[in-house]
Enzyme design. Sequence first.
Site, PDB file in Angstrom:
ATOM      1  CD  GLN A   1     -15.085  -2.005  -1.215  1.00  0.00           C
ATOM      2  OE1 GLN A   1     -16.154  -2.396  -0.752  1.00  0.00           O
ATOM      3  NE2 GLN A   1     -14.545  -2.521  -2.295  1.00  0.00           N
ATOM      4  CG  ASN A  59     -12.267  -1.358   5.267  1.00  0.00           C
ATOM      5  OD1 ASN A  59     -12.426  -1.838   6.379  1.00  0.00           O
ATOM      6  ND2 ASN A  59     -11.254  -0.575   4.977  1.00  0.00           N
ATOM      7  CG  HIS A 114      -8.862  -3.901  -1.388  1.00  0.00           C
ATOM      8  ND1 HIS A 114      -9.972  -3.236  -1.863  1.00  0.00           N
ATOM      9  CD2 HIS A 114      -8.325  -3.104  -0.445  1.00  0.00           C
ATOM     10  CE1 HIS A 114     -10.090  -2.078  -1.241  1.00  0.00           C
ATOM     11  NE2 HIS A 114      -9.101  -1.967  -0.361  1.00  0.00           N
ATOM     12  CG  HIS A 171      -6.530  -2.954   3.934  1.00  0.00           C
ATOM     13  ND1 HIS A 171      -5.867  -1.832   3.511  1.00  0.00           N
ATOM     14  CD2 HIS A 171      -7.805  -2.846   3.476  1.00  0.00           C
ATOM     15  CE1 HIS A 171      -6.697  -1.073   2.822  1.00  0.00           C
ATOM     16  NE2 HIS A 171      -7.880  -1.667   2.786  1.00  0.00           N
ATOM     17  CG  ASP A 229      -2.016   1.001   1.190  1.00  0.00           C
ATOM     18  OD1 ASP A 229      -1.730   2.174   0.862  1.00  0.00           O
ATOM     19  OD2 ASP A 229      -3.156   0.646   1.490  1.00  0.00           O
ATOM     20  CB  ILE A 230       1.480   4.073  -2.331  1.00  0.00           C
ATOM     21  CG1 ILE A 230       0.077   4.554  -2.668  1.00  0.00           C
ATOM     22  CG2 ILE A 230       2.034   3.145  -3.396  1.00  0.00           C
ATOM     23  CD1 ILE A 230       0.029   5.482  -3.883  1.00  0.00           C
TER      24      ILE A 230
END
Length: 144
Positions: free
Chosen positions: A99, A92, A105, A107, A36-37
């Site tokens: 979300q 989420n 997706h 996390h 994750d950026i």
Amino acid sequence: MSHQPHDPHCIFCKIILGEIPSAKVIETAHAVAFLDIHPVNRGHTLLLPRAHHPRLADVPEELAAHTGSLLPRLCRAIAAATGAAGLNVVMNNGRVAGQTIDHCHWHIIPRFNDDPVDWAWPQGEYIGDELSQMRFRIERELQG
């Protein structure tokens, strides 16, 4: 699991297609995981099916099973690489649940004893026969 639909407006689909660079850590024919950026903590990783499905309920069971099967190995690797004391594995599902990108997706968030994250959830309780009524309703939906 042969057809993999994509949404041309979805940032995750663009990452999957290589249109946006990413730091991928796992790739299979049907799933991908990348850093994750905007991490909660360093090592925060996103795991998602390659095919575009907005929510978990939209994902075919075989694809969800394949994607989910990557979680144990991915969690071990993230914990070892970061030295995390624990991990949160969070999904989420829907805007009301937090979300922000409509591509299913998970996390995987490394957790440390001194990190600033505090997710104390309020806990309620069932009153009377609400518990059995809720179980009945869910079971009825599962049979349908």
